[in-house]
Design an enzyme around this catalytic site. Structure first.
Site, PDB file in Angstrom:
ATOM      1  N   GLU A 151       4.097  14.800   8.152  1.00 49.89           N
ATOM      2  CA  GLU A 151       4.556  13.967   9.271  1.00 49.89           C
ATOM      3  C   GLU A 151       4.146  12.506   9.083  1.00 49.89           C
ATOM      4  O   GLU A 151       3.632  11.858   9.988  1.00 49.89           O
ATOM      5  CB  GLU A 151       4.087  14.513  10.623  1.00 49.89           C
ATOM      6  CG  GLU A 151       4.885  15.720  11.075  1.00 49.89           C
ATOM      7  CD  GLU A 151       4.692  16.079  12.544  1.00 49.89           C
ATOM      8  OE1 GLU A 151       4.349  15.189  13.348  1.00 49.89           O
ATOM      9  OE2 GLU A 151       4.887  17.259  12.875  1.00 49.89           O
ATOM     10  N   ASP A 168       1.081  21.791   6.492  1.00 51.13           N
ATOM     11  CA  ASP A 168       1.408  22.366   7.801  1.00 51.13           C
ATOM     12  C   ASP A 168       2.513  23.385   7.562  1.00 51.13           C
ATOM     13  O   ASP A 168       3.688  23.045   7.514  1.00 51.13           O
ATOM     14  CB  ASP A 168       1.864  21.266   8.755  1.00 51.13           C
ATOM     15  CG  ASP A 168       2.263  21.825  10.123  1.00 51.13           C
ATOM     16  OD1 ASP A 168       2.091  23.049  10.341  1.00 51.13           O
ATOM     17  OD2 ASP A 168       2.742  21.047  10.968  1.00 51.13           O
TER      18      ASP A 168
END
Length: 345
Positions: free
Chosen positions: A129, A239
């Site tokens: 991200e 993630d």
């Protein structure tokens, strides 16, 4: 809860002291000092130790304000750079979803991420991200690292490598054909302290509704890891949005793939990486707040094995004073590897 109730059993206290001393190359006396002052939370004690060491303060100085410490304490609290020079057998890899999609306090939170990176001094960092704004901040505040982005879309993964300590040989971006969220696998072939690695990070498809796509992506990552050259250690993390049942549903981990949280002892305090009971950056409506191990790290050893995952901890668990939030809604995952041929006998 009374003070006595906060203290773990004596056997567990001794174990945490030994782990603290091993990670910091100090001794049990200093370990007890830090642990007792932080309710015996090993991650908090380690984070405080490295932060104070990096600022030039010993634990006694930081707590009491004294300018003089005993010679034993001074000897037991080297700076992070001193630790690096005296630990030629240690390699550190950090993985972290830094939540660039949350625009609230984004600059302050990203500066916090950079401070954690500088304090922990990892050789390789997996980021998820990342957005344009956070990439610019990281490139400016972490000049000792070279960033390799996995994309140029709205948000993406990236790998940071320590300049002068990691030699990059090749990079690849492997798209997930079934992704509707711009997800891919970023793979980096490199050498760290003379040892050959293939470093891999991914941000797998999110939410419960995309479980099937996520499992397919995970299997693609495992297959790619298993097919790397046998003389290279493969480290894969990110993630992954994983649920334990999804590992079961794909038949468990493939032979040769090891979960680093598991092989380093399954410490419960280092288990949940997206923990809304401890991290209030994001809160769900209602009383129930989930605790999940979405973020994971795996290793496929070379033949023969040349490194060993020695310790696994969470990072970024301290609230930022600038905005009273955490760096991210995810904790960072830091793994300490020992180079087997270089560990002192």
């Amino acid at each position: 809860m009374s003070e006595a109730e906060k203290v773990p059993p004596a056997e567990e206290c001794e174990k945490r002291c030994q782990e603290f001393a091993a990670i910091t190359s100090t001794d049990s006396a200093l370990a007890m000092f830090y642990l007792q002052d932080r309710d015996w939370c090993l991650d908090r004690a380690l984070n405080s130790y490295f932060e104070e060491s990096a600022s030039g303060l010993s634990g006694v100085e930081a707590t009491t304000g004294e300018t003089e410490a005993s010679s034993s304490t001074e000897a037991a609290a080297p700076s992070v750079k001193q630790l690096g020079s005296t630990q030629p057998y240690r390699i550190r890899v950090l993985s972290w979803n830094i939540d660039g999609l949350d625009k609230q306090n984004l600059k302050s939170r990203t500066i916090g991420v950079c401070n954690v990176i500088k304090h922990e001094d990892p050789h390789v960092v997996f980021l998820q991200e990342v957005v344009e704004e956070t990439e610019e901040i990281i490139q400016e505040l972490c000049p000792l690292y070279h960033m390799i982005p996995g994309n140029t879309e709205e948000y993406y993964t990236a790998i940071l490598v320590k300049i002068g300590e990691v030699q990059v040989e090749d990079t690849k971006v492997l798209p997930f054909k079934n992704s509707v969220m711009m997800r891919n696998l970023l793979s980096l072939k490199c050498t760290v302290k003379g040892e050959k690695f293939n470093m891999m990070t991914a941000h797998l498809e999110s939410t419960k509704d995309y479980s099937s796509a996520r499992k397919t992506q995970l299997q693609q990552c495992f297959k790619y890891a298993l097919n790397r050259e046998p003389d290279r250690t493969v480290v894969f993390g990110g993630d992954l949005n994983l649920r334990d049942k999804e590992i079961t549903e794909i038949g468990g981990l493939p032979e040769g793939i090891l979960d680093m949280w598991e092989v380093t002892g399954k410490r419960p305090e280092a288990k949940n990486t997206w923990d809304l009971l401890r991290n209030d950056n994001l809160q769900m409506p209602g009383k129930f707040q989930p605790r999940c191990r979405f973020d994971r790290k795996y290793v496929r050893h070379s033949t023969p094995a040349v490194v060993k995952p020695e310790y696994f901890e969470l990072c970024g668990i301290e609230r930022l004073k600038t905005c009273q939030r955490f760096c991210s809604d995810h904790w960072g995952l830091l793994t300490h590897f020992n180079i087997l041929s270089k560990v002192p006998k």
